[in-house]
Enzyme design. Structure first.
Site, short mmCIF file in Angstrom:
data_model
loop_
_atom_site.label_atom_id
_atom_site.label_comp_id
_atom_site.label_asym_id
_atom_site.label_seq_id
_atom_site.Cartn_x
_atom_site.Cartn_y
_atom_site.Cartn_z
CD GLU A 1 -39.52 24.28 -1.22
OE1 GLU A 1 -40.11 25.18 -1.87
OE2 GLU A 1 -39.22 24.60 -0.17
CG ASP B 1 -32.35 25.81 -0.63
OD1 ASP B 1 -32.90 25.48 0.52
OD2 ASP B 1 -32.25 27.00 -0.87
#
Length: 323
Positions: free
Chosen positions: A196, A16
């Site tokens: 997401e 991420d």
């Protein structure tokens, strides 16, 4: 245009990934660590320098209660002359390890250099529902600041949709939250029904929001939403989702599950750079969330004739990335 000559992976075992180039000439990097127990920052004058830059721990999870487990996907933003870190965190209990019980939280630091001073907890970002929420990102457009994030709507089947809202300040929403995408295509619904990891890129009269979809194994991939820069960004009809994914696993280059991206620019400012994580193997033992080998990778973006970004394929490890 300068040549972009970095070899991947840029940083191992950092998922991420978020890289932000500030006006001070430094690149600031943060990401999920395999232990999911802290937030680290590092900085460098070059992207490549982030590889060996010292990592400063700026926040550690709580021992219990809110923010005590699974610290995911931090992002650092500079807003109104202060630094903010958005992150997701869960709570633990005797019967729950906190997995998929996340909420979104904000830290603030008023130092010129965010690796100095103290990050103060500003609390939870309150949304319409008290439900699974994560991956907050913020951007400004025409004097208005927005938040985009992923959340579970209790009335909709699936794991997470993506929402946008105007902001009153960097930790408080203002007005209604609006859904801009739900998992609807097959490539968004493998393993989990997931949208997401939003990232915003403003170019060529449009606002692009990339996002990631499906489970976090080799099926993980990136999609994209597009809105005209003059449209009402709080109107769901302003956002168009490209029906096919824009960045996917490549067996040929040995890159699996590319996603949860961010954007930065080259040192000379001439190139947009895609920042993402991927694994270099397909088969995973156990839950992919606990496999630590999602590595941070970077590569340049090219542009199609119609002004949309072209991401290409994830480049192989150890090969020089050229523009």
């Amino acid at each position: 245009m300068s040549e972009f000559t970095i070899k991947n992976p840029l940083i191992e075992q950092r998922a991420d990934p978020w890289i932000y180039k500030h006006t001070d000439g430094y690149y600031y990097f943060t990401a999920s660590v395999p232990e999911y127990d802290r937030i680290e920052l590092r900085r460098s004058k070059t992207i490549e320098g982030l590889t060996n830059a010292d990592a400063k721990v700026v926040w550690v999870k709580h021992e219990s209660g809110l923010m005590s487990a699974n610290i995911w996907a931090p992002e650092i933003h500079y807003i109104d002359e202060k630094w903010y870190i958005y992150y997701a965190a869960a709570r633990t209990s005797e019967t729950n390890d906190g997995l998929f019980d996340h909420r979104m939280f904000v830290l603030e630091n008023s130092s010129a250099n965010p690796l100095e001073g103290e990050f103060v907890e500003k609390g939870q970002i309150k949304t319409k529902w008290e439900s699974f929420a994560l991956d907050a990102t913020s951007f400004e457009h025409k004097g208005v600041r927005y938040l985009v994030w992923a959340q579970k709507d209790p009335e909709i089947f699936g794991n997470s949709n993506m929402y946008i809202s105007e902001m009153e300040n960097p930790w408080t929403l203002k007005g209604e939250q609006v859904c801009i995408t739900t998992p609807e295509y097959d490539w968004e619904k493998i393993g989990f029904l997931v949208n997401e990891g939003a990232a915003v890129l403003k170019r060529n009269g449009r606002i692009f929001i990339t996002f990631s979809a499906s489970a976090t194994d080799f099926n993980y991939c990136m999609g994209i939403l597009t809105a005209d820069e003059n449209s009402d960004l709080l109107n769901p009809a302003s956002w168009h989702k490209t029906p096919e994914p824009v960045f996917v696993t490549s067996e040929e280059t040995g890159q699996y599950g590319p996603g949860h991206n961010s954007f930065t620019v080259s040192e000379d400012g001439t190139q947009d750079i895609l920042v993402y994580h991927a694994r270099n193997y397909k088969e995973i033992e156990g839950d992919p969330l606990y496999d630590p080998n999602r590595h941070t990778r970077v590569q340049p973006i090219s542009w199609n004739e119609d002004g949309t970004p072209h991401f290409g394929v994830p480049v192989p490890d150890a090969k020089k990335v050229n523009n």
